[in-house]
Design a protein around this motif. Structure first.
Motif, PDB file in Angstrom:
ATOM      1  N   PRO A  64       0.830  -1.208   0.000  1.00  0.00           N
ATOM      2  CA  PRO A  64       0.000   0.000   0.000  1.00  0.00           C
ATOM      3  C   PRO A  64       0.867   1.262   0.000  1.00  0.00           C
ATOM      4  N   CYS A  65       0.373   2.292  -0.672  1.00  0.00           N
ATOM      5  CA  CYS A  65       1.086   3.571  -0.746  1.00  0.00           C
ATOM      6  C   CYS A  65       0.081   4.710  -0.639  1.00  0.00           C
ATOM      7  N   ALA A  66       0.605   5.899  -0.429  1.00  0.00           N
ATOM      8  CA  ALA A  66      -0.248   7.091  -0.332  1.00  0.00           C
ATOM      9  C   ALA A  66      -0.516   7.648  -1.720  1.00  0.00           C
ATOM     10  N   GLY A  67      -1.237   6.902  -2.528  1.00  0.00           N
ATOM     11  CA  GLY A  67      -1.593   7.332  -3.871  1.00  0.00           C
ATOM     12  C   GLY A  67      -0.674   6.755  -4.932  1.00  0.00           C
ATOM     13  N   ALA A  68      -1.111   6.881  -6.199  1.00  0.00           N
ATOM     14  CA  ALA A  68      -0.368   6.293  -7.311  1.00  0.00           C
ATOM     15  C   ALA A  68       0.945   7.007  -7.578  1.00  0.00           C
ATOM     16  N   GLN A  69       0.993   8.325  -7.377  1.00  0.00           N
ATOM     17  CA  GLN A  69       2.231   9.053  -7.644  1.00  0.00           C
ATOM     18  C   GLN A  69       3.351   8.589  -6.723  1.00  0.00           C
ATOM     19  N   GLN A  70       3.034   8.413  -5.452  1.00  0.00           N
ATOM     20  CA  GLN A  70       4.041   7.913  -4.524  1.00  0.00           C
ATOM     21  C   GLN A  70       4.418   6.477  -4.875  1.00  0.00           C
ATOM     22  N   ALA A  71       3.419   5.678  -5.283  1.00  0.00           N
ATOM     23  CA  ALA A  71       3.690   4.298  -5.667  1.00  0.00           C
ATOM     24  C   ALA A  71       4.624   4.236  -6.874  1.00  0.00           C
ATOM     25  N   LEU A  72       4.397   5.102  -7.851  1.00  0.00           N
ATOM     26  CA  LEU A  72       5.254   5.140  -9.036  1.00  0.00           C
ATOM     27  C   LEU A  72       6.685   5.498  -8.660  1.00  0.00           C
ATOM     28  N   ALA A  73       6.831   6.525  -7.825  1.00  0.00           N
ATOM     29  CA  ALA A  73       8.173   6.949  -7.401  1.00  0.00           C
ATOM     30  C   ALA A  73       8.886   5.832  -6.649  1.00  0.00           C
ATOM     31  N   ALA A  74       8.172   5.159  -5.749  1.00  0.00           N
ATOM     32  CA  ALA A  74       8.777   4.078  -4.971  1.00  0.00           C
ATOM     33  C   ALA A  74       9.167   2.907  -5.869  1.00  0.00           C
TER      34      ALA A  74
ATOM     35  N   ASP B 241       1.163   1.826 -15.158  1.00  0.00           N
ATOM     36  CA  ASP B 241       0.285   2.752 -14.452  1.00  0.00           C
ATOM     37  C   ASP B 241      -1.145   2.430 -14.878  1.00  0.00           C
ATOM     38  N   ASP B 242      -1.929   1.888 -13.948  1.00  0.00           N
ATOM     39  CA  ASP B 242      -3.275   1.401 -14.259  1.00  0.00           C
ATOM     40  C   ASP B 242      -4.350   2.233 -13.562  1.00  0.00           C
ATOM     41  N   VAL B 243      -4.060   3.521 -13.333  1.00  0.00           N
ATOM     42  CA  VAL B 243      -4.998   4.330 -12.551  1.00  0.00           C
ATOM     43  C   VAL B 243      -6.325   4.550 -13.260  1.00  0.00           C
ATOM     44  N   TYR B 244      -6.340   4.467 -14.605  1.00  0.00           N
ATOM     45  CA  TYR B 244      -7.590   4.634 -15.350  1.00  0.00           C
ATOM     46  C   TYR B 244      -8.196   3.296 -15.767  1.00  0.00           C
ATOM     47  N   GLY B 245      -7.453   2.214 -15.551  1.00  0.00           N
ATOM     48  CA  GLY B 245      -7.889   0.918 -16.056  1.00  0.00           C
ATOM     49  C   GLY B 245      -9.241   0.464 -15.548  1.00  0.00           C
ATOM     50  N   ALA B 246      -9.576   0.811 -14.297  1.00  0.00           N
ATOM     51  CA  ALA B 246     -10.850   0.379 -13.720  1.00  0.00           C
ATOM     52  C   ALA B 246     -12.046   1.012 -14.434  1.00  0.00           C
ATOM     53  N   LEU B 247     -11.810   2.070 -15.213  1.00  0.00           N
ATOM     54  CA  LEU B 247     -12.883   2.701 -15.973  1.00  0.00           C
ATOM     55  C   LEU B 247     -13.163   1.967 -17.271  1.00  0.00           C
ATOM     56  N   THR B 248     -12.433   0.882 -17.526  1.00  0.00           N
ATOM     57  CA  THR B 248     -12.633   0.062 -18.721  1.00  0.00           C
ATOM     58  C   THR B 248     -13.056  -1.352 -18.293  1.00  0.00           C
TER      59      THR B 248
ATOM     60  N   SER C 100      -1.583   1.064  -9.012  1.00  0.00           N
ATOM     61  CA  SER C 100      -3.020   1.326  -9.088  1.00  0.00           C
ATOM     62  C   SER C 100      -3.418   2.227  -7.921  1.00  0.00           C
ATOM     63  N   SER C 101      -4.618   2.762  -7.998  1.00  0.00           N
ATOM     64  CA  SER C 101      -5.140   3.581  -6.899  1.00  0.00           C
ATOM     65  C   SER C 101      -6.635   3.766  -7.078  1.00  0.00           C
ATOM     66  N   LEU C 102      -7.253   4.364  -6.074  1.00  0.00           N
ATOM     67  CA  LEU C 102      -8.683   4.679  -6.136  1.00  0.00           C
ATOM     68  C   LEU C 102      -8.928   6.091  -6.670  1.00  0.00           C
ATOM     69  N   SER C 103      -7.879   6.877  -6.847  1.00  0.00           N
ATOM     70  CA  SER C 103      -8.034   8.318  -7.044  1.00  0.00           C
ATOM     71  C   SER C 103      -8.764   8.690  -8.326  1.00  0.00           C
ATOM     72  N   LYS C 104      -8.392   8.115  -9.463  1.00  0.00           N
ATOM     73  CA  LYS C 104      -8.986   8.507 -10.738  1.00  0.00           C
ATOM     74  C   LYS C 104     -10.309   7.809 -11.007  1.00  0.00           C
TER      75      LYS C 104
ATOM     76  N   VAL D 242     -12.433   7.834  -5.885  1.00  0.00           N
ATOM     77  CA  VAL D 242     -12.399   8.949  -4.934  1.00  0.00           C
ATOM     78  C   VAL D 242     -10.965   9.465  -4.814  1.00  0.00           C
ATOM     79  N   PRO D 243     -10.720  10.737  -5.138  1.00  0.00           N
ATOM     80  CA  PRO D 243      -9.354  11.256  -5.098  1.00  0.00           C
ATOM     81  C   PRO D 243      -8.824  11.548  -3.703  1.00  0.00           C
ATOM     82  N   GLY D 244      -9.690  11.933  -2.767  1.00  0.00           N
ATOM     83  CA  GLY D 244      -9.224  12.428  -1.483  1.00  0.00           C
ATOM     84  C   GLY D 244      -8.661  11.390  -0.544  1.00  0.00           C
ATOM     85  N   VAL D 245      -9.004  10.135  -0.713  1.00  0.00           N
ATOM     86  CA  VAL D 245      -8.532   9.093   0.196  1.00  0.00           C
ATOM     87  C   VAL D 245      -7.044   8.806   0.006  1.00  0.00           C
ATOM     88  N   ARG D 246      -6.525   9.021  -1.203  1.00  0.00           N
ATOM     89  CA  ARG D 246      -5.103   8.839  -1.487  1.00  0.00           C
ATOM     90  C   ARG D 246      -4.618   7.433  -1.129  1.00  0.00           C
TER      91      ARG D 246
END
Length: 452
Positions: free
Chosen positions: A163-173, A269-276, A293-297, A300-304
């Motif tokens: 788990p990470c604090a959002g996709a951007q942090q996950a990508l960097a890590a 980066d699969d942040v939009y994949g769930a929309l397909t 992946s993340s829930l943001s896109k 819900v964006p605020g949960v990070r």
């Protein structure tokens, strides 16, 4: 003192100077705090009018590349153009509309957060969520992450999820764990701003790969792998940002074959994949892919709440770097994310988001020339034949914010276009008004170009 070469650049001189300045900053030739030549001196060295350099410096300041003070000169700013997409914006006028920042559509009247917080208070759980996260909460997050990914078609154990604090942090890590400063990384020729930001932070060299209507071209990826020293490739196969390209099953199969043959490690980066309705490319590469992946896109964006998933040899080093991953998670946000995945709230929100995205996409097709075979996406790519920055400025004068291709470009000679974020406006009526303004600009300039 910095002196740019304008050869082979934009025929509009002031824009050529701005392009050269942007390249110098992105390549490290100019660093934050470096002072630019006085305008009159640079005009003399380049053989152009002083007004041309003045206009170039003014445009560079608008793009947040430079700043200046009377008596001190003009300096390179630390803020990148990519970062300004996520900064707080003040509209230029009361009816200014934003199509520049990719965020999910707002659902009016939704009370999921209020109801969940009230339930936590009633159950006496809010106090625990205000401290540091306990090991059992992180274990629970791994289970929740694996459930979210199972919904995406990727079957992984909780132990394979970090788990990470959002996709951007996950990508960097993820990239920090498999790359070293100076490494080359293959990316789409138009890549998302977060990727460019991470590359700057980690001192990675991005190698662009040509695209078409389905995103990254397998043959081009193979050539890039053969002619570069890159061992890592970062792709957004599903609803690619900024183009909205969607890699179908056959394209994913071919990409996976190239990645496997050349021994590359995929970071998807699969942040939009769930929309397909399509599974991630990583499903084809279970032994050599890290999925972000993340829930943001999608919900819900605020949960990070984001995550990295992959095989044990790639995940084990990440699990040890807790200060770069799980430590940055908010316990309260983590509690909310787990609850919403467990009770199905996140999937209900996802279904609403998909329906709203489709409605807005259909609205865009009625107003702008969207290719008939383009898939529904939360963002729309509009190719243009003139300089995209100049067209974006025309849109701003019509009180609508869009993003030009330079923000996403890895190399100079990329397809010119604008990205329009369809889910950003508060209502469909606002979106319709914004799109009408963009259509008016495009019609008056006759700049609609060819898509990939």
């Amino acid at each position: 003192m910095w002196t740019p070469s304008l050869e082979g650049r934009n025929s509009v001189k002031y824009l050529a100077i701005v392009e050269a300045l942007g390249d110098a900053v992105s390549q490290g030739d100019l660093r934050p705090g470096d002072r630019l030549p006085p305008q009159r001196e640079l005009a003399w060295k380049l053989g152009v009018n002083l007004s041309t350099v003045t206009q170039a410096y003014r445009e560079a300041a608008r793009r947040h590349l430079v700043g200046g003070e009377v008596g001190r000169g003009t300096y390179v700013l630390p803020e990148s153009r990519e970062a300004t997409l996520f900064s707080l914006k003040e509209p230029r006028s009361q009816d200014s509309l934003d199509l520049s920042t990719n965020v999910p559509a707002h659902q009016p009247g939704n009370r999921d957060l209020e109801d969940t917080l009230q339930a936590l208070i009633a159950e006496g759980k809010l106090e625990a969520a205000q401290g540091y996260h306990e090991p059992r909460l992180l274990e629970r997050a791994g289970v929740a992450g694996s459930q979210w990914l199972a919904q995406r078609g990727l079957q992984v154990s909780p132990a394979s999820v970090v788990p990470c604090a959002g996709a951007q942090q996950a990508l960097a890590a993820a990239l920090q764990s498999i790359c070293r400063p100076g490494d080359s990384v293959l990316v789409e020729e138009l890549t998302f701003p977060g990727m460019k930001a991470v590359a700057k932070q980690l001192h990675l060299r991005l190698v662009p790969v040509p695209m078409d209507a389905e995103g990254c071209q397998p043959e081009a990826l193979a050539r890039a792998a053969e002619t570069s020293d890159a061992r890592v490739v970062v792709l957004v196969p599903l609803l690619q940002n900024p183009t909205g390209a969607l890699a179908g099953p056959e394209r994913c199969r071919k990409l996976a074959e190239v990645i496997r043959q050349h021994g590359l490690t995929l970071v998807e980066d699969d942040v939009y994949g769930a929309l397909t309705d399509l599974p991630p490319l990583s499903c084809h590469l279970p032994e050599q892919a890290l999925l972000v992946s993340s829930l943001s896109k999608a919900a819900v964006p605020g949960v990070r709440f984001g995550m990295i998933a992959g095989p044990s040899n790639l995940i084990a080093p990440l699990r040890e770097e807790t200060h770069a991953t799980t430590w940055l998670l908010s316990p309260l946000a983590l509690e909310l994310a787990c609850l919403w995945i467990e009770d199905g709230t996140v999937y209900r929100r996802l279904d609403w988001q998909k329906g709203e995205m489709l409605a807005r996409w259909k609205l865009a097709r009625r107003i702008l020339p969207v290719p008939p075979d383009a898939p529904p996406a939360p963002h729309l790519w509009v190719p243009v034949t003139e300089d995209a920055e100049a067209v974006a400025e025309r849109c701003r004068r019509q009180r609508v914010e869009v993003v030009a291709s330079r923000t996403f470009a890895v190399r100079r000679d990329v397809p010119q276009g604008l990205r329009l974020s369809l889910t950003t406006p508060a209502t469909r009526a606002d979106l319709q008004q914004a799109l009408a303004r963009v259509a008016e600009v495009l019609s008056s300039l006759s700049v609609i170009g060819q898509t990939f």
